[in-house]
Design an enzyme around this catalytic site. Sequence first.
Site, short mmCIF file in Angstrom:
data_model
loop_
_atom_site.label_atom_id
_atom_site.label_comp_id
_atom_site.label_asym_id
_atom_site.label_seq_id
_atom_site.Cartn_x
_atom_site.Cartn_y
_atom_site.Cartn_z
N SER A 77 0.87 -1.18 0.00
CA SER A 77 0.00 0.00 0.00
C SER A 77 0.90 1.22 0.00
O SER A 77 2.05 1.16 0.44
CB SER A 77 -0.87 0.01 1.26
OG SER A 77 -1.44 1.28 1.48
N TYR B 205 0.66 -0.03 10.60
CA TYR B 205 0.21 -0.42 9.27
C TYR B 205 1.29 -0.14 8.23
O TYR B 205 1.60 -1.00 7.39
CB TYR B 205 -1.08 0.33 8.91
CG TYR B 205 -1.63 -0.01 7.55
CD1 TYR B 205 -2.14 -1.28 7.28
CD2 TYR B 205 -1.65 0.94 6.52
CE1 TYR B 205 -2.66 -1.59 6.03
CE2 TYR B 205 -2.15 0.63 5.27
CZ TYR B 205 -2.66 -0.64 5.03
OH TYR B 205 -3.16 -0.95 3.78
#
Length: 311
Positions: free
Chosen positions: A160, A186
């Site tokens: 991502s 994350y």
Amino acid sequence: MTSERVTTPFDADSTASEVASGIDLSGHRAVVTGAASGIGVDTARTLVRAGAEVTLAVRNVKAGQQVADDISVGVGTGRALVAPLDLADLGSVEAFVGGWQGPLHILVNNAGVMAPPLTRTPQGWELQFATNHLGHFALTTGLHDALAAAGQARVVSLSSRGHLRAGIDFDDINFHERPYDPWVAYGQSKTANVLFAVEAHHRWSGDGITVNAVHPGAILESNLTRYMSKEEVDAAASSGETFKSPEQGAATSILVATWPGLAGAGGRYFEDCNEAALNQPGTNRGVAAYALDQPSAQRLWQVSLDMLAST
């Protein structure tokens, strides 16, 4: 393999079905993790429609079977199967690997968790690193021989642009000392997904296994946002950000998994169906240099082996 950046005829608006147009995957076997929702569904559907036998590796087998039934309607030689897989549970990963027989041509490490409250696995590992990286690391290394047996296998590691938030803190991966920030955690896990692709391709390209990382794009129609508050989702929706549909989000994964022009080109990071340039400070595009760093990739591989061996 050329060192030049890979470009394709596709872009941010391309869909998975457009990328796969004309590609015949008859006789190919694929695994897509997290294929019961979001872009995993469209990734699996596109592979099935191209003729592949696709195993949906999912936590919720009932939901996975509903998806499998849906995407199997009206297809030719392709078919969808379902198998249980909880990436945060190493026993589940080992059971999946142990139950796999025969070659594996495509592995799409699609499943993920994003920005939950601090949660630890029974081993004390932070959940995002454990699920997004370690679970997929154990799965992919466990399936290495099946991938090698396929000849010219492809592995897709879903990262991502969130990786731009953080590199790997090798001194405190699991937030035992530093304050927990869900978005930093994350970002760390998504950087790990890129570094995994770098090192896996380095180690396995001689076995005919090509490994790349992808950023699918910003997609609101996804279970990945389940830990975001309504205010956070609303803020994202009104931010001026360009969001993709799930089928557009699946396009880069399908490209990396199937496009003939990528044969042998690995250890790279793709976004919007093209290899990304290095990130420029102040922007949210491209790949961070630290995510492609070979010494860091080698270190993360060894750290991952050590963590798994400690269980």
